[in-house]
Design a protein around this motif. Structure first.
Motif, PDB file in Angstrom:
ATOM      1  N   SER A 183      27.426  42.614  42.737  1.00  0.00           N
ATOM      2  CA  SER A 183      27.110  42.864  41.339  1.00  0.00           C
ATOM      3  C   SER A 183      28.307  43.504  40.656  1.00  0.00           C
ATOM      4  O   SER A 183      29.220  44.028  41.328  1.00  0.00           O
ATOM      5  N   VAL A 184      28.300  43.502  39.336  1.00  0.00           N
ATOM      6  CA  VAL A 184      29.340  44.211  38.578  1.00  0.00           C
ATOM      7  C   VAL A 184      29.266  45.700  38.854  1.00  0.00           C
ATOM      8  O   VAL A 184      30.297  46.389  38.916  1.00  0.00           O
ATOM      9  N   THR A 209      32.271  47.984  39.971  1.00  0.00           N
ATOM     10  CA  THR A 209      32.699  49.175  39.235  1.00  0.00           C
ATOM     11  C   THR A 209      32.955  50.345  40.170  1.00  0.00           C
ATOM     12  O   THR A 209      33.924  51.093  40.007  1.00  0.00           O
ATOM     13  N   LYS A 210      32.088  50.502  41.169  1.00  0.00           N
ATOM     14  CA  LYS A 210      32.297  51.577  42.148  1.00  0.00           C
ATOM     15  C   LYS A 210      33.616  51.394  42.888  1.00  0.00           C
ATOM     16  O   LYS A 210      34.343  52.363  43.145  1.00  0.00           O
ATOM     17  N   HIS A 211      33.938  50.136  43.236  1.00  0.00           N
ATOM     18  CA  HIS A 211      35.210  49.876  43.918  1.00  0.00           C
ATOM     19  C   HIS A 211      36.397  50.118  42.989  1.00  0.00           C
ATOM     20  O   HIS A 211      37.428  50.660  43.409  1.00  0.00           O
ATOM     21  N   VAL A 212      36.268  49.713  41.738  1.00  0.00           N
ATOM     22  CA  VAL A 212      37.347  49.951  40.771  1.00  0.00           C
ATOM     23  C   VAL A 212      37.634  51.439  40.659  1.00  0.00           C
ATOM     24  O   VAL A 212      38.795  51.875  40.653  1.00  0.00           O
ATOM     25  N   ALA A 266      29.668  48.585  32.001  1.00  0.00           N
ATOM     26  CA  ALA A 266      30.974  48.690  32.667  1.00  0.00           C
ATOM     27  C   ALA A 266      31.941  49.531  31.833  1.00  0.00           C
ATOM     28  O   ALA A 266      32.696  50.352  32.366  1.00  0.00           O
ATOM     29  N   VAL A 267      31.937  49.324  30.509  1.00  0.00           N
ATOM     30  CA  VAL A 267      32.796  50.107  29.620  1.00  0.00           C
ATOM     31  C   VAL A 267      32.515  51.597  29.769  1.00  0.00           C
ATOM     32  O   VAL A 267      33.436  52.422  29.827  1.00  0.00           O
ATOM     33  N   ASP A 268      31.234  51.945  29.841  1.00  0.00           N
ATOM     34  CA  ASP A 268      30.861  53.355  29.978  1.00  0.00           C
ATOM     35  C   ASP A 268      31.257  53.933  31.330  1.00  0.00           C
ATOM     36  O   ASP A 268      31.631  55.109  31.425  1.00  0.00           O
ATOM     37  N   ILE A 320      50.447  47.290  34.930  1.00  0.00           N
ATOM     38  CA  ILE A 320      49.054  46.844  34.879  1.00  0.00           C
ATOM     39  C   ILE A 320      48.909  45.445  35.478  1.00  0.00           C
ATOM     40  O   ILE A 320      47.986  44.702  35.139  1.00  0.00           O
ATOM     41  N   SER A 321      49.811  45.097  36.382  1.00  0.00           N
ATOM     42  CA  SER A 321      49.674  43.833  37.101  1.00  0.00           C
ATOM     43  C   SER A 321      48.345  43.814  37.861  1.00  0.00           C
ATOM     44  O   SER A 321      47.916  44.820  38.416  1.00  0.00           O
ATOM     45  N   LEU A 322      47.699  42.660  37.867  1.00  0.00           N
ATOM     46  CA  LEU A 322      46.412  42.528  38.558  1.00  0.00           C
ATOM     47  C   LEU A 322      46.627  42.605  40.065  1.00  0.00           C
ATOM     48  O   LEU A 322      47.236  41.726  40.656  1.00  0.00           O
ATOM     49  N   GLN A 323      46.111  43.663  40.679  1.00  0.00           N
ATOM     50  CA  GLN A 323      46.317  43.894  42.105  1.00  0.00           C
ATOM     51  C   GLN A 323      45.027  43.736  42.921  1.00  0.00           C
ATOM     52  O   GLN A 323      45.081  43.333  44.077  1.00  0.00           O
ATOM     53  N   ARG A 324      43.872  44.052  42.299  1.00  0.00           N
ATOM     54  CA  ARG A 324      42.598  43.980  43.018  1.00  0.00           C
ATOM     55  C   ARG A 324      41.618  43.109  42.234  1.00  0.00           C
ATOM     56  O   ARG A 324      41.456  43.291  41.028  1.00  0.00           O
ATOM     57  N   ILE A 325      40.965  42.191  42.937  1.00  0.00           N
ATOM     58  CA  ILE A 325      39.935  41.346  42.332  1.00  0.00           C
ATOM     59  C   ILE A 325      38.628  41.543  43.104  1.00  0.00           C
ATOM     60  O   ILE A 325      38.599  41.414  44.331  1.00  0.00           O
ATOM     61  N   TYR A 326      37.565  41.859  42.375  1.00  0.00           N
ATOM     62  CA  TYR A 326      36.230  41.974  42.960  1.00  0.00           C
ATOM     63  C   TYR A 326      35.375  40.865  42.338  1.00  0.00           C
ATOM     64  O   TYR A 326      35.049  40.917  41.144  1.00  0.00           O
TER      65      TYR A 326
END
Length: 474
Positions: A389-390, A394-397, A419-421, A283-289
């Motif tokens: 926007s978040v 979310t779409k990218h995540v 975002a949780v949903d 779960i290393s942080l690989q992508r930041i938006y």
């Protein structure tokens, strides 16, 4: 030269073949380690079968006492255990100590769960024809468990399989990663000293396919728990037939940073998530938006912080990033960086390797199809892209074949709940990095990140059979 034998039936057992184990950072030879054959693996399964009755009949309080004793013994030998991890895995010594501390706690959680494997009563008269009957459920050990663990947390990820297995009264055959077998044998020795019945825990090191095929296909192995790559996990599931499996697989964990985030707090957490143990964390942080309103400031400050990360010898107290686990991984990651550059990404910092150590690398404006973005990089590389926007973040995540954990930094409760949903992942961390994990929480993913959940309570439940009992009073 240390010669590490197999551990079968409570005894160190010579193998027909040994391989040389070298430290990834220094290249020094650490030991000659047994490489189990299929026949030797079958002997380990037979020992586990023979020990089943002793474990199944052991009262819960005794299983708990064994696990408590093991955790106390490991605490006494904390520095020795951390040094083993640091040398064979090139894990910086501070991170290795943190892993041992977590391992101690994981076995304590397992000791507690040994006393909590309860069932429930079923109201039989809720159904017509159920009058005058008593119904209840109970949990019983599933039997022999085959456990296959990776190199990156050789003590704690083994504990997440061994601890719940023994807590539930099972026996286990543990196959550690080829680069990190010494950690597994160290724990096996401690369990033997603690008084675990012979054969309850067996350790067989060596070739993953040779050992794995025996464990997955053996009729006496009831359950397989595996942490590793999606390709291997897919193969295990296809061969396991009706065997129960838990698969903890790949990830390219992402975080979304909203425009109201406190960068003084967010940046240090993101640096930790991206670069601790050279990014070799599931779960290393690989992508930041990051929101476009703060993107320029964030990228500058994050890149500056990445440049300050200490690299080098894992035994140095200040080191955060040391050698990648193999030279092949260094070559692979450099090729992935070059591919991203050719596709239009820019290198804000890093992108170079020295003596097996890849410098912390920050890539900006990376296309989604670049390997550093869409695959699991397992290296100190993080990609940063801008969103408006978040919701866009979310779409990218979600635009990924993985879904293990994700993070969102925002001060807006409605944004967080949305975002949780909407995020497709096994875990969502609000105002923290996706790299956050404590050892009693449920842990596992969706999509190609796996099947099932770990976390001691949840793993112990997976490792039991639910039996229903009915008494007719009529």
């Amino acid at each position: 030269m240390k010669k590490q034998h197999l551990f079968i039936g409570g005894k160190h057992t010579e193998s027909v073949r040994y391989t040389t184990l070298q430290a990834p950072y220094s290249g020094e030879t650490l030991a000659e380690v047994a490489s189990a054959s299929a026949e030797e693996t079958e002997a380990a399964v037979a020992a586990a079968v023979q020990a089943r009755q002793a474990m199944c009949q052991m009262p819960a309080h005794q299983r708990a006492d064994l696990l408590y004793k093991l955790s106390a013994m490991l605490e006494e030998r904390r520095e020795e255990a951390a040094r083993i991890v640091a040398l064979e895995a090139a894990k910086p010594i501070t991170a290795a100590r943190a892993e041992i501390d977590r391992t101690i706690e994981t076995y304590r959680f397992a000791a507690e769960e040994a006393k909590r494997l309860t069932g429930e009563t079923v109201p039989m008269d809720a159904a017509r024809g159920g009058e005058g009957r008593i119904g209840y459920t109970m949990r019983q050990p599933i039997g022999v468990i085959g456990a296959i663990t990776p190199f990156n947390f050789p003590m704690n990820l083994a504990a997440h399989k061994v601890g719940p297995a023994l807590a539930a009264g099972n026996t286990i055959v543990l196959k550690p990663a080829e680069q990190t077998p010494l950690s597994a044998y160290f724990i096996a020795n401690l369990f033997h000293e603690a008084g675990l019945p012979d054969g309850a825990l067996n350790v067989v090191s060596g070739d993953g396919k040779t050992i794995g095929d025996v464990l997955v296909q053996h009729p006496d192995v009831a359950y397989i728990t595996f942490t590793g790559s999606p390709a291997v996990g897919t193969g295990i599931r296809s061969k396991a037939g009706l065997k129960r499996v838990t698969l903890e697989l790949g990830s390219n964990a992402a975080v979304i940073i909203d425009k109201d985030a406190d960068l003084d707090k967010v940046i240090p957490r993101c640096v930790t998530g991206a670069f601790t143990y050279q990014g070799q964390v599931c779960i290393s942080l690989q992508r930041i938006y990051v929101h476009e309103a703060i993107a320029e400031n964030f990228i500058q400050r994050f890149a500056a912080a990445a440049e300050q990360v200490v690299i080098g010898d894992p035994l140095n107290e200040d080191t955060m990033v040391s050698a990648l686990i193999t030279s092949k991984d260094v070559k692979r990651t450099l090729e992935w960086i070059e591919e991203a550059k050719q596709a239009g990404a820019s290198v804000a910092v890093g992108g170079k390797a020295e003596a097996g150590v890849l410098r912390p690398t920050v890539l900006v404006n990376v296309p989604r199809e670049a390997k550093v973005s869409c695959q699991e990089v397992f290296a100190p590389i993080v990609v940063i892209n801008t969103v408006n926007s978040v919701e866009e973040g979310t779409k990218h995540v979600n635009d990924s074949m993985y879904g293990l954990q994700a993070g969102v930094f925002t001060n807006d409760i409605q944004t967080a709940l949305r975002a949780v949903d909407e995020i497709e992942a096994g875990g969502v961390m609000i105002n923290d990095i996706p790299t956050f994990r404590v050892d009693h929480m449920p842990y596992g993913g969706v999509k190609q990140s796996g099947i099932g959940r770990e976390g001691v309570k949840y793993a112990a439940e997976e490792m039991t059979e639910l039996k229903f009992v009915m008494f007719n009073k009529n």
